[in-house]
Design a protein around this motif. Structure first.
Motif, PDB file in Angstrom:
ATOM      1  N   ASP A  29      11.645   6.173  -9.966  1.00  0.00           N
ATOM      2  CA  ASP A  29      10.688   5.987  -9.423  1.00  0.00           C
ATOM      3  C   ASP A  29       9.653   7.193 -10.567  1.00  0.00           C
ATOM      4  OD1 ASP A  29       8.224   7.258  -8.190  1.00  0.00           O
ATOM      5  OD2 ASP A  29       9.762   8.294  -6.061  1.00  0.00           O
ATOM      6  N   LEU A  76       3.884   1.297  -5.600  1.00  0.00           N
ATOM      7  CA  LEU A  76       4.673   1.463  -4.430  1.00  0.00           C
ATOM      8  C   LEU A  76       5.524   0.875  -3.806  1.00  0.00           C
ATOM      9  CD1 LEU A  76       4.570   3.394  -1.649  1.00  0.00           C
ATOM     10  CD2 LEU A  76       3.150   1.640  -0.445  1.00  0.00           C
ATOM     11  N   PRO A 121       7.993   6.345  -2.733  1.00  0.00           N
ATOM     12  CA  PRO A 121       7.367   7.098  -0.856  1.00  0.00           C
ATOM     13  C   PRO A 121       6.427   7.806  -1.941  1.00  0.00           C
ATOM     14  CG  PRO A 121       9.543   7.375  -1.191  1.00  0.00           C
ATOM     15  CD  PRO A 121       9.517   6.361  -1.771  1.00  0.00           C
ATOM     16  N   TRP A 147       0.363  13.427  -2.198  1.00  0.00           N
ATOM     17  CA  TRP A 147      -0.204  12.815  -0.995  1.00  0.00           C
ATOM     18  C   TRP A 147       0.263  13.500   0.424  1.00  0.00           C
ATOM     19  CZ3 TRP A 147      -2.576   8.009  -2.410  1.00  0.00           C
ATOM     20  CH2 TRP A 147      -2.134   7.824  -4.336  1.00  0.00           C
ATOM     21  N   SER A 148       1.142  13.898   0.519  1.00  0.00           N
ATOM     22  CA  SER A 148       0.445  14.275   2.281  1.00  0.00           C
ATOM     23  C   SER A 148      -0.442  15.195   2.053  1.00  0.00           C
ATOM     24  CB  SER A 148       2.152  14.894   2.379  1.00  0.00           C
ATOM     25  OG  SER A 148       2.631  15.464   1.830  1.00  0.00           O
ATOM     26  N   LEU A 151      -0.136   7.680   6.049  1.00  0.00           N
ATOM     27  CA  LEU A 151       0.554   7.949   4.629  1.00  0.00           C
ATOM     28  C   LEU A 151       2.291   8.537   5.030  1.00  0.00           C
ATOM     29  CD1 LEU A 151      -1.402  10.577   2.376  1.00  0.00           C
ATOM     30  CD2 LEU A 151      -0.253   8.218   1.625  1.00  0.00           C
ATOM     31  N   GLN A 152       2.038   8.851   6.129  1.00  0.00           N
ATOM     32  CA  GLN A 152       3.656   9.640   7.047  1.00  0.00           C
ATOM     33  C   GLN A 152       4.089   7.971   7.143  1.00  0.00           C
ATOM     34  OE1 GLN A 152       2.762  11.361  10.266  1.00  0.00           O
ATOM     35  NE2 GLN A 152       2.299  13.682   9.225  1.00  0.00           N
ATOM     36  N   THR A 212       5.352   6.228   4.407  1.00  0.00           N
ATOM     37  CA  THR A 212       6.365   7.018   3.516  1.00  0.00           C
ATOM     38  C   THR A 212       7.499   6.711   3.939  1.00  0.00           C
ATOM     39  OG1 THR A 212       5.200   8.868   2.884  1.00  0.00           O
ATOM     40  CG2 THR A 212       7.239   9.444   3.631  1.00  0.00           C
ATOM     41  N   ARG A 213       6.901   6.538   5.250  1.00  0.00           N
ATOM     42  CA  ARG A 213       8.950   6.176   6.597  1.00  0.00           C
ATOM     43  C   ARG A 213       9.295   4.145   5.648  1.00  0.00           C
ATOM     44  NH1 ARG A 213       5.765   8.739  10.597  1.00  0.00           N
ATOM     45  NH2 ARG A 213       5.213   6.884  11.556  1.00  0.00           N
ATOM     46  N   THR A 220       9.195   2.701   3.204  1.00  0.00           N
ATOM     47  CA  THR A 220       9.325   2.660   1.858  1.00  0.00           C
ATOM     48  C   THR A 220      10.396   3.326   1.368  1.00  0.00           C
ATOM     49  OG1 THR A 220       7.626   4.551   1.142  1.00  0.00           O
ATOM     50  CG2 THR A 220       6.908   2.112   0.911  1.00  0.00           C
ATOM     51  N   SER A 221      10.956   4.439   2.513  1.00  0.00           N
ATOM     52  CA  SER A 221      12.130   5.912   2.317  1.00  0.00           C
ATOM     53  C   SER A 221      13.121   4.835   1.943  1.00  0.00           C
ATOM     54  CB  SER A 221      12.235   6.332   3.111  1.00  0.00           C
ATOM     55  OG  SER A 221      12.752   6.422   4.530  1.00  0.00           O
TER      56      SER A 221
END
Length: 245
Positions: free
Chosen positions: A15, A201, A219, A224-225, A234-235, A238-239, A241-242
């Motif tokens: 990353d 991403l 993520p 970004w948040s 975004l949440q 993130t979920r 791609t975690s």
């Protein structure tokens, strides 16, 4: 330490943080750190980059662990076989929710386009969210509009996403080359973060060793948040791609 997303006998994905070069170059001769050298030192073995991300772009970056794998994966990228998904914060609101930018690009974005060969370039896009901030970047308007976009380039031209979004009149926020300087400075001051708001991403490839589908995702970073008005989207990203997703 670089965040390793995937590691096997042939490939390693990281990353990449924003602001880190993939490898040292005379174009940024003052920069002493680069992902290639950092990853080589972290693993204690040579690595070969098989594709590129711009210095300001964060996200999934893939390396090979031997020259033969590097050649095989590099040829796969040249044939346009991998699937790539990006996230970008752009100026303005697209009129539609989805679309495609089919616009040829000059081979070298650092040189005038006149006289250069024009290469086919296609990017699919989807608007994930629209937001309006209490931020005046133009004296005519008391607020500014931004959109969160998902980009899926089918071709791999240099700076393709950045150039295509400029062509679409929705440049990426923080893009010093293809964006708007006053807006970039105003947003950086407003958020307290200065960066190119472009994130790799997800990357999907066929593993060169066993032919199986390999999906690597990263993520978006914590900065970004803090983007007003698009936290819900975004949440969800993130979920999805975690690592535990």
């Amino acid at each position: 330490m670089l965040n390793i997303l995937h590691l096997d006998d042939a490939l390693v994905a990281i990353d990449k943080p924003p602001g880190l070069l993939v490898h040292r170059t005379q174009l940024d001769a003052h920069e002493e750190e680069a992902a290639l050298q950092k990853l080589r030192d972290q693993l204690g073995r040579p690595v070969w980059p098989v594709h590129r991300l711009d210095k300001g772009t964060s996200g999934v970056l893939l390396f090979a662990l031997d020259a033969d794998t590097a050649s095989a994966v590099g040829q796969s990228f040249e044939r346009g076989e991998p699937s790539k998904r990006y996230l970008a914060l752009v100026r303005g609101w697209p009129a539609e929710d989805t679309g495609a930018i089919d616009h040829p690009l000059a081979r070298d974005p650092e040189q005038p386009s006149t006289g250069q060969p024009m290469l086919e370039a296609l990017t699919h896009w989807r608007c994930l969210a629209r937001a309006e901030w209490s931020l005046a970047t133009d004296a005519r308007f008391p607020t500014s509009r931004f959109a969160l976009m998902e980009l899926r380039p089918e071709t791999g031209r240099r700076h393709q996403i950045r150039r295509h979004l400029k062509h679409m009149a929705h440049p990426i926020v923080g893009d010093a080359t293809h964006g708007k300087g006053p807006l970039n400075r105003a947003v950086a001051a407003h958020l307290g973060v200065q960066r190119l708001w472009l994130h790799a991403l997800e990357l999907r490839i066929r593993h060169p060793g066993n032919g199986e589908a390999l999906v690597m995702s990263a993520p978006p970073g914590p900065e970004w948040s803090g983007l007003p008005g698009i936290q819900t989207e975004l949440q969800s990203i993130t979920r999805s791609t975690s690592p535990e997703a």
